[in-house]
Design a protein around this motif. Structure first.
Motif, mmCIF file in Angstrom:
data_model
loop_
_atom_site.group_PDB
_atom_site.id
_atom_site.type_symbol
_atom_site.label_atom_id
_atom_site.label_comp_id
_atom_site.label_asym_id
_atom_site.label_seq_id
_atom_site.Cartn_x
_atom_site.Cartn_y
_atom_site.Cartn_z
ATOM 1 N N ARG A 1 -17.195 4.799 -23.869
ATOM 2 C CA ARG A 1 -16.827 4.383 -25.220
ATOM 3 C C ARG A 1 -15.462 4.935 -25.663
ATOM 4 O O ARG A 1 -14.947 4.525 -26.697
ATOM 5 C CB ARG A 1 -17.887 4.847 -26.231
ATOM 6 N N LEU A 2 -14.909 5.858 -24.887
ATOM 7 C CA LEU A 2 -13.665 6.522 -25.304
ATOM 8 C C LEU A 2 -12.550 6.400 -24.264
ATOM 9 O O LEU A 2 -11.826 7.364 -23.994
ATOM 10 C CB LEU A 2 -13.948 8.012 -25.580
ATOM 11 N N PRO A 3 -12.348 5.216 -23.687
ATOM 12 C CA PRO A 3 -11.362 5.082 -22.607
ATOM 13 C C PRO A 3 -9.935 5.393 -23.042
ATOM 14 O O PRO A 3 -9.123 5.840 -22.223
ATOM 15 C CB PRO A 3 -11.510 3.613 -22.185
ATOM 16 N N GLN A 4 -9.627 5.148 -24.306
ATOM 17 C CA GLN A 4 -8.260 5.375 -24.785
ATOM 18 C C GLN A 4 -7.918 6.861 -24.914
ATOM 19 O O GLN A 4 -6.746 7.221 -25.030
ATOM 20 C CB GLN A 4 -8.040 4.675 -26.138
ATOM 21 N N TYR A 5 -8.936 7.727 -24.874
ATOM 22 C CA TYR A 5 -8.709 9.163 -25.039
ATOM 23 C C TYR A 5 -8.986 9.979 -23.773
ATOM 24 O O TYR A 5 -8.411 11.051 -23.579
ATOM 25 C CB TYR A 5 -9.607 9.712 -26.157
ATOM 26 N N VAL A 6 -9.871 9.450 -22.926
ATOM 27 C CA VAL A 6 -10.298 10.207 -21.741
ATOM 28 C C VAL A 6 -9.118 10.496 -20.814
ATOM 29 O O VAL A 6 -8.353 9.602 -20.464
ATOM 30 C CB VAL A 6 -11.398 9.444 -20.974
ATOM 31 N N GLY A 7 -8.998 11.764 -20.458
ATOM 32 C CA GLY A 7 -7.925 12.189 -19.558
ATOM 33 C C GLY A 7 -6.646 12.545 -20.282
ATOM 34 O O GLY A 7 -5.823 13.291 -19.754
ATOM 35 N N LYS A 8 -6.477 12.009 -21.476
ATOM 36 C CA LYS A 8 -5.270 12.292 -22.265
ATOM 37 C C LYS A 8 -5.573 13.345 -23.328
ATOM 38 O O LYS A 8 -4.967 14.406 -23.350
ATOM 39 C CB LYS A 8 -4.739 11.010 -22.924
ATOM 40 N N GLU A 9 -6.519 13.024 -24.213
ATOM 41 C CA GLU A 9 -6.874 13.961 -25.288
ATOM 42 C C GLU A 9 -8.180 14.698 -25.039
ATOM 43 O O GLU A 9 -8.441 15.728 -25.657
ATOM 44 C CB GLU A 9 -6.991 13.229 -26.634
ATOM 45 N N ILE A 10 -9.014 14.154 -24.138
ATOM 46 C CA ILE A 10 -10.323 14.764 -23.929
ATOM 47 C C ILE A 10 -10.758 14.634 -22.473
ATOM 48 O O ILE A 10 -10.427 13.650 -21.800
ATOM 49 C CB ILE A 10 -11.381 14.120 -24.859
ATOM 50 N N VAL A 11 -11.470 15.644 -21.993
ATOM 51 C CA VAL A 11 -12.106 15.589 -20.677
ATOM 52 C C VAL A 11 -13.579 15.923 -20.862
ATOM 53 O O VAL A 11 -13.973 16.532 -21.860
ATOM 54 C CB VAL A 11 -11.464 16.569 -19.671
ATOM 55 N N PHE A 12 -14.383 15.525 -19.889
ATOM 56 C CA PHE A 12 -15.822 15.754 -19.942
ATOM 57 C C PHE A 12 -16.204 16.783 -18.877
ATOM 58 O O PHE A 12 -15.653 16.783 -17.782
ATOM 59 C CB PHE A 12 -16.581 14.446 -19.697
ATOM 60 N N LEU A 13 -17.172 17.625 -19.210
ATOM 61 C CA LEU A 13 -17.562 18.703 -18.301
ATOM 62 C C LEU A 13 -19.066 18.932 -18.396
ATOM 63 O O LEU A 13 -19.584 19.250 -19.470
ATOM 64 C CB LEU A 13 -16.804 19.985 -18.661
ATOM 65 N N SER A 14 -19.772 18.784 -17.288
ATOM 66 C CA SER A 14 -21.206 19.058 -17.221
ATOM 67 C C SER A 14 -21.392 20.360 -16.445
ATOM 68 O O SER A 14 -20.974 20.450 -15.290
ATOM 69 C CB SER A 14 -21.948 17.916 -16.523
#
Length: 211
Positions: free
Chosen positions: A98-111
């Motif tokens: 849902r957040l392709p425009q931000y992923v990798g640029k403004e936000i990353v995900f971490l499990s």
């Protein structure tokens, strides 16, 4: 008649006393459960992500500074979990989409796994592939050092209780860490759209403040 009146007054006093205790105990009705109280406290304190060393599914090791100048959305899990964790990561994947425009640029995900003994890089790699994580903008990692792991779990209010049979009882949420390394939001992992809106609003607000 007088006895009944005294009984009624006593009952009212007991109810009022209980009402006051409930009000105080729930922090003005804002915390009806221990979990609600925990979340409220976390949002107010905004703890800093501690200095810990993570090892991801690729065998890379780093600290949170790896994601400098980015928001980090975090989940806590263990790959042997057959109940909450698969749904948690499925929802994480949907939020990621849902957040392709931000992923990798403004936000990353971490499990982050709290079962580092079993969740070695190979196992994390299998789990990563199962949920479509790219291993870069969404990474799956473990914290090998027990003291560091315990510190992080305690600081973020993550409750993990082993059952003695290799499984854990634990709470789950989306934890958003801001660019300073401080916990910014704790969000219900079942409310994906709401979480996406919250994240997008924060990022866009920050962009607006920089103009």
């Amino acid at each position: 008649m007088l006895k009944n009146r005294h009984t009624t007054i006593s009952l009212i006093v007991v109810i009022l006393f209980g009402f006051v205790l409930f009000y105080i105990g729930t922090d003005g009705f804002k915390a009806f459960t221990a979990e609600t109280a925990r979340l409220k406290e976390l949002k107010e304190e905004k703890p800093v992500f501690p200095q810990v060393t993570m090892e991801d599914s690729k065998g890379r090791t780093y600290s949170l500074s790896e994601f400098e100048n980015k928001y980090v959305l975090i989940t806590f899990l263990y790959t042997s979990c057959g109940t909450v964790c698969p749904q948690l990561e499925k929802n994480m994947a949907e939020l990621y989409e849902r957040l392709p425009q931000y992923v990798g640029k403004e936000i990353v995900f971490l499990s982050i796994s709290f079962d580092p003994t079993r969740d070695d890089p190979d196992r994390l790699e299998t789990y990563r592939k199962a949920f479509g994580s790219d291993g870069d903008t969404w990474r799956m990692a473990r914290i090998v050092d027990k003291d560091e792991l315990d510190l992080l779990l305690e600081r973020f209010g993550v409750i993990v209780i082993p059952d003695g049979n290799g499984n854990f009882t634990h709470n789950s949420a989306f934890y958003l860490v801001d660019k300073t390394g401080r916990l910014s939001e704790v969000m219900d992992y079942t409310r994906i759209e709401e979480a996406a809106d919250t994240i997008a609003t924060l990022i866009e607000s920050e962009k607006g403040n920089k103009k």
